[in-house]
Design a protein around this motif. Structure first.
Motif, PDB file in Angstrom:
ATOM      1  N   LEU A 175       0.831  -1.203   0.000  1.00  0.00           N
ATOM      2  CA  LEU A 175       0.000   0.000   0.000  1.00  0.00           C
ATOM      3  C   LEU A 175       0.861   1.247   0.000  1.00  0.00           C
ATOM      4  O   LEU A 175       0.550   2.246  -0.644  1.00  0.00           O
ATOM      5  N   ASN A 176       1.965   1.173   0.729  1.00  0.00           N
ATOM      6  CA  ASN A 176       2.868   2.318   0.791  1.00  0.00           C
ATOM      7  C   ASN A 176       3.461   2.635  -0.585  1.00  0.00           C
ATOM      8  O   ASN A 176       3.544   3.791  -0.982  1.00  0.00           O
ATOM      9  N   ILE A 177       3.850   1.605  -1.301  1.00  0.00           N
ATOM     10  CA  ILE A 177       4.417   1.832  -2.631  1.00  0.00           C
ATOM     11  C   ILE A 177       3.347   2.389  -3.568  1.00  0.00           C
ATOM     12  O   ILE A 177       3.603   3.277  -4.379  1.00  0.00           O
ATOM     13  N   LEU A 178       2.127   1.874  -3.408  1.00  0.00           N
ATOM     14  CA  LEU A 178       1.024   2.356  -4.224  1.00  0.00           C
ATOM     15  C   LEU A 178       0.783   3.840  -3.947  1.00  0.00           C
ATOM     16  O   LEU A 178       0.538   4.639  -4.854  1.00  0.00           O
ATOM     17  N   ARG A 179       0.881   4.193  -2.677  1.00  0.00           N
ATOM     18  CA  ARG A 179       0.743   5.611  -2.305  1.00  0.00           C
ATOM     19  C   ARG A 179       1.799   6.460  -2.990  1.00  0.00           C
ATOM     20  O   ARG A 179       1.514   7.504  -3.570  1.00  0.00           O
ATOM     21  N   ARG A 180       3.042   5.984  -2.920  1.00  0.00           N
ATOM     22  CA  ARG A 180       4.122   6.714  -3.577  1.00  0.00           C
ATOM     23  C   ARG A 180       3.838   6.877  -5.055  1.00  0.00           C
ATOM     24  O   ARG A 180       3.959   7.965  -5.619  1.00  0.00           O
ATOM     25  N   HIS A 181       3.475   5.771  -5.666  1.00  0.00           N
ATOM     26  CA  HIS A 181       3.246   5.771  -7.101  1.00  0.00           C
ATOM     27  C   HIS A 181       2.179   6.793  -7.483  1.00  0.00           C
ATOM     28  O   HIS A 181       2.378   7.615  -8.370  1.00  0.00           O
ATOM     29  N   ARG A 182       1.079   6.759  -6.779  1.00  0.00           N
ATOM     30  CA  ARG A 182      -0.046   7.591  -7.184  1.00  0.00           C
ATOM     31  C   ARG A 182       0.167   9.059  -6.837  1.00  0.00           C
ATOM     32  O   ARG A 182      -0.262   9.947  -7.587  1.00  0.00           O
ATOM     33  N   LEU A 183       0.843   9.311  -5.740  1.00  0.00           N
ATOM     34  CA  LEU A 183       1.159  10.699  -5.426  1.00  0.00           C
ATOM     35  C   LEU A 183       2.128  11.266  -6.462  1.00  0.00           C
ATOM     36  O   LEU A 183       1.987  12.404  -6.910  1.00  0.00           O
ATOM     37  N   LEU A 184       3.101  10.440  -6.845  1.00  0.00           N
ATOM     38  CA  LEU A 184       4.060  10.909  -7.841  1.00  0.00           C
ATOM     39  C   LEU A 184       3.384  11.174  -9.174  1.00  0.00           C
ATOM     40  O   LEU A 184       3.666  12.176  -9.839  1.00  0.00           O
ATOM     41  N   GLU A 185       2.477  10.299  -9.556  1.00  0.00           N
ATOM     42  CA  GLU A 185       1.750  10.523 -10.806  1.00  0.00           C
ATOM     43  C   GLU A 185       0.997  11.854 -10.748  1.00  0.00           C
ATOM     44  O   GLU A 185       0.985  12.623 -11.711  1.00  0.00           O
ATOM     45  N   THR A 186       0.383  12.098  -9.610  1.00  0.00           N
ATOM     46  CA  THR A 186      -0.349  13.357  -9.450  1.00  0.00           C
ATOM     47  C   THR A 186       0.587  14.545  -9.589  1.00  0.00           C
ATOM     48  O   THR A 186       0.298  15.506 -10.305  1.00  0.00           O
ATOM     49  N   PHE A 187       1.728  14.453  -8.943  1.00  0.00           N
ATOM     50  CA  PHE A 187       2.719  15.531  -9.033  1.00  0.00           C
ATOM     51  C   PHE A 187       3.163  15.770 -10.473  1.00  0.00           C
ATOM     52  O   PHE A 187       3.249  16.906 -10.938  1.00  0.00           O
ATOM     53  N   LEU A 188       3.426  14.685 -11.169  1.00  0.00           N
ATOM     54  CA  LEU A 188       3.937  14.813 -12.534  1.00  0.00           C
ATOM     55  C   LEU A 188       2.931  15.494 -13.453  1.00  0.00           C
ATOM     56  O   LEU A 188       3.298  16.284 -14.316  1.00  0.00           O
TER      57      LEU A 188
END
Lengths: 219, 219
Positions: free
Chosen positions: A73-86
DNA sequence: GTTTTCATTTTGAGTGTTCAAAATATAGGG
DNA sequence: CCCTATATTTTGAACACTCAAAATGAAAAC
């Protein structure tokens, strides 16, 4: 500290678990989704079990233990937050953010991630419409239906686009198939494997069942 | 595609080359700065030579070839742009950005990097005052002198802080020793290995030669 | 011109991740 | 109940990177 390989396995196993709503994930799905040979997935599963991330039952598959679920879940959080940032901050295209986030998610620290979360205003969904797990590891799971199952005449709102494939995302954007958009199903053609739809304010067009399956909606 | 290990070796070798103003870098400095055993550095040097990044002369050291220099500069660019982002945009502390950037620099793509560069307004210096190489691989090298060599009575401007060590950076910030600040050397005490200085608008204090060496200034 | 010292190289081994190909289970159809 | 198709596991090897410790070379000290 888990390697990025371990992180990828756990994230992917989590995603498959959620998608299938089934605790045990067969090895085939793992090796396929991570693009490794079946033998590799098996030997990795044994390692992951030894390190306490999951249970491995020979010839059945693996099931995440709490630690593995949490890290996934933590990695998923990272992934999706980063996508949002990008998308939000750097203005990258919807269709190219997945691969970028795939790399960055293993390099960003917890601290930087939380700063980023603040900076973005604590978004709850990524650009594809997928929910972003909270810091505590909670992710709300709304049972959304696929566009493919919708009857003629129905009006629905797009919730998310469930595919990371570049070209499909490009197509989706070009037809304004984006989270939040309202669409109406004008007709269904069972035989033609296609349906005709209209995105509010746009021209009607038809979409195949295979593609419609990837579009999740709520009534 | 070079691994992050390769990227780290080349970045570090480049930094040592620039610092010493000497084309050939002895193995000892490499193994020390990357914190690996000497044997590891030697065997890695052979690999890097085979891949065309540098020349390895046994018992003398390595010297970067154009390709290696270019990649090294590119990694340095990533590192320093990321540091700038972490401070300017996310508000992280000066003293903690080095380690963070150290990870991210290997994960960020060329495309995202250029977007980041735009977003930050194409800065020419990172928060430590170090020049950021351009996309084309050019880095202006001003011959700046160290504070330690400055005579009594002289007024100088801080150009950069040449140390990545957390505690030193914390100290520097607490005393307002930041790039751009004007300082005056009030006195030097050769015997005490220390000098007394005043940052413009602040209280005077003394600083040891060892620390003063890490502060680069221009007259 | 030996000897000591120091930097460097060699050797042999280990870790984590991967593959190809052969071996083995299991489920379903005849 | 056997046979086949399919999923999975085993085996043996490779790659990139690392270490500890022994061997070597070259420069400095005597």
């Amino acid at each position: 500290m888990p390697s990025s390989t371990v992180e990828n396995y756990l994230k992917q196993i989590l995603l498959i678990t959620l998608e299938r709503e089934e605790k045990v994930v067969p090895m085939g799905l793992i090796s396929e989704s991570l693009d490794v040979t079946p033998g590799t997935a098996t030997s990795m599963a044994k390692n992951l079990e030894k390190e306490g991330w999951l249970c491995y039952e020979p010839r059945r598959g693996v099931s995440l233990k709490p630690a593995g679920r949490k890290l996934g879940l933590n990695i998923l959080r990272r992934h999706r937050l980063l996508e949002t940032f990008l998308v939000e901050t750097l203005g990258l295209d919807w269709s190219e953010i997945h691969e970028e986030a795939e790399e960055l998610e293993h390099a960003i620290s917890e601290k930087v991630l939380e700063r980023l979360d603040d900076f973005l205003g604590r978004p709850r969904h990524d650009p594809h419409g997928h929910p972003i797990p909270t810091k505590g590891g909670v992710m709300q799971r709304k049972k959304s239906r696929s566009l493919v199952g919708c009857k003629e005449g129905l009006s629905v709102v797009i919730e998310s686009i469930d595919d990371q494939e570049r070209n499909f995302l490009k197509f989706a954007r070009s037809r304004h198939l984006l989270p939040g958009k309202k669409i109406k199903i004008l007709s269904r053609e069972e035989e033609a494997d296609a349906m005709e739809i209209r995105v509010e304010g746009k021209m009607p067009f038809s979409i195949g069942f295979e593609a419609a399956r990837k579009i999740l909606v709520s009534v």
